[in-house]
Design an enzyme around this catalytic site. Structure first.
Site: not given
Ligand code: PEP
Ligand code: MG
Length: 545
Positions: A191, A298, A334, A432, A455-456, A466, A503
């Site tokens: 993050h 978020r 979200r 995800e 990402n997840d 990650r 996203c």
């Molecule tokens: C993701 O997991 O791609 C996502 C957009 O959520 P975050 O990065 O907040 O986990």
């Molecule tokens: Mg995520």
């Protein structure tokens, strides 16, 4: 080139930053008992730390007032008042004077004593203040130890160096003072990296930061293109980078001409280009970069910024402000996605062996329904003031979606009974987890849209944490397995009339923009600073070829 000290790292966002280096010291460093001789000077140190703390708190109050409203901001006023408490002040000064100890130790002891006293009280409100005593005392200790926390960075903008920064730490930072983030750990999709992209500043990870005390305060350059940190650069290097920085600004200026233009390919294919945000303050960046909406708010950052559960009113005010500022453009909120790397103290969660696969996100919300309902009530109430959609993170089953819908029905019935206005909003889920991908045909029957959290999804598909810097080299965002999943989700979504977007960070990867368009994506939600670059890419593509 000259006698530069150069440290290498991996860039998570391009750009050039030139400024003074400031080392972020963790606040929870241990307090040692040190014998001192000049007690008067020590009491003076305490007094001046208190003064700085008050300045910080009043700055935080103003900031919170703008971002999360008065109710949430109040806590910073309470903390200022605590600093004036006579008993507390006397306890610290007496201890310094009588026991001849350092101010840090005296504050830590007073903090322990007073918080224990409060924790034992009958009254619930007073009991809760125990945590505030600790918090405000830790602030003073951090100042005494010379740690950087928010406004203590000073007036000058700096390049921030840290071992790692957790979301709960970055929310505290005065981000207007940060020119660049450079961390020893961290990963592309952590993050902090996402924050750097939102802020449109260069950031490096995996930099071997040693002897930070020696480089603290020195002049430095971050080259976010090559992944390099220069410490005390020579004249020649400095002027080369100043020139590069000017060129960057010119390019940025050129991109501005794309404002107001459509996201359309040369052969006429259109796509929605939205932006991701973490706070109300980020809306300014969304508007500045001309995004068509907010594809991911978020919302957990409201919880991270807060010292206690944000109330329905505080959340309502934040969501309403975002909806109103977006003036008729879509805002996809979200629901709470905490756990894993986003830890919130007051949730008092148990330590887990494997938090990324643990008690997090929708799992917490379905388990602790009162927290979830408070948020849903706030979102529904805010829906009346703009165009809001809701999406849910970390979904793995149809059952979860059905449960969510039941809770939504309860919330709506409550609002009806109370005569509070709301709109019927679009409901979507994040895709995800590999499970959600594989049953996306079934999930599509339940919702209006899908937004893929790459990402997840990448971490769970490739079984690569990650957050783990050691795995950076094998974390392949373009892995065929992930790309096939994206296509499957688009097709399954479209069959049931759902629109489908991305996203996760991959959405902003312009080497894949053409692939996404060919797959048939309806939306990409990217960090605000990438909107115009992705638009530029889209407008140059010809899918008929
Ligand atoms: C993701 O997991 O791609 C996502 C957009 O959520 P975050 O990065 O907040 O986990
Ligand atoms: Mg995520």
């Amino acid at each position: 080139m000259g006698n530069n000290m150069v440290l290498e790292g991996k860039s998570v966002f391009g750009g050039i930053a030139i400024g003074r280096l400031a080392v972020y010291k963790k606040k929870d460093t241990q307090v040692k008992r040190i014998k001192i001789t000049d007690t008067e000077a020590e009491i003076q140190r305490f007094a001046s730390a208190k003064k700085t703390a008050k300045e910080q708190l009043s700055g935080l109050y103003e900031k919170a007032l703008k971002e999360v409203g008065e109710v949430n901001a109040m806590i910073f006023e309470v903390h200022q008042m605590m600093l004036d408490d006579l008993d507390y002040n006397e306890a610290v000064s007496n201890m310094i004077q009588i026991q001849e100890v350092n101010a840090e130790f005296a504050v830590a002891s007073a903090s322990d004593n007073f918080s224990q006293m409060f924790a034992a009280m009958e009254d619930e409100y007073m009991r809760e203040r125990a945590a505030d005593i600790k918090d405000v005392s830790n602030r003073i200790i951090a100042i005494l130890q010379g740690a950087i926390d928010g406004v203590t960075i000073g007036e000058e903008q700096v390049i921030l160096l840290a071992d790692d920064l957790a979301p709960s730490e970055t929310v505290q930072l005065d981000k207007s003072k940060v020119l660049s983030f450079v961390t020893k750990y961290g990963s592309t999709n952590s993050h902090t990296a996402i924050l750097a992209r939102t802020m449109n500043i260069p950031a490096l990870i995996g930099v071997d930061l040693k002897n930070t005390d020696e480089i603290d305060g020195k002049w430095g350059i971050v080259d976010g293109y090559q992944g390099a940190l220069y410490v005390e650069p020579d004249e020649e290097t400095l002027s080369k980078y100043e020139q590069m920085k000017r060129e960057d600004e010119q390019k940025r200026h050129l991109l501005q001409e794309l404002k107001g233009k459509e996201n359309i390919t040369l052969d006429g294919t259109k796509i929605n280009l939205y932006a991701n945000i973490g706070s109300v303050a980020d809306v300014a960046n969304v508007l500045k970069n001309d995004a068509g909406g907010i594809g991911l708010f978020r919302s957990e950052f409201l919880y991270l910024e807060s010292k206690d559960y944000p109330t329905e009113e505080a959340q309502f005010s934040a969501y309403k402000t975002v909806a109103e500022r977006m003036a008729g453009k879509k805002v996809i909120i979200r629901t709470l996605d905490i756990g894993a790397d986003k830890q919130v103290d007051y949730f008092n969660m148990d330590k887990e062996e494997n938090p990324a696969m643990g008690y997090r996100a929708i799992r917490i919300c379905l388990d602790r329904k009162e927290i979830f309902k408070t948020q849903l009530r706030a979102i529904y109430r805010a829906s009346y003031y703009g165009i809001i959609s809701i999406m849910f993170p970390m979904i793995i089953s149809v059952q979860e979606v059905k449960q969510i819908k039941e809770i939504i029905a309860e919330v709506k019935a409550e609002l009806d009974r109370e005569g509070l206005p709301y709109r019927d909003v679009e409901i979507g889920i994040m895709i995800e987890t590999p499970a959600a991908v594989m049953i996306s045909d079934l999930l599509a029957k339940e919702v209006d849209f899908f937004s893929i959290g790459t990402n997840d999804l990448t971490q769970y598909t490739l079984a690569i944490d990650r957050q783990n810097p050691k795995l950076e080299d094998i974390y392949d965002a373009h892995h065929e397995a992930v790309l096939r999943m994206l296509k499957l989700v688009v097709d399954n979504g479209h069959k049931e009339g759902c629109w489908v977007g991305i996203c996760g960070e991959l959405g902003a990867d312009t080497t894949l923009t053409e692939t996404f368009l060919r797959m048939g994506f309806d939306e990409l939600s990217v960090t605000p600073s990438m909107v115009l670059k992705v638009r530029e890419k889209i407008r140059g593509l010809d899918l008929s070829k």
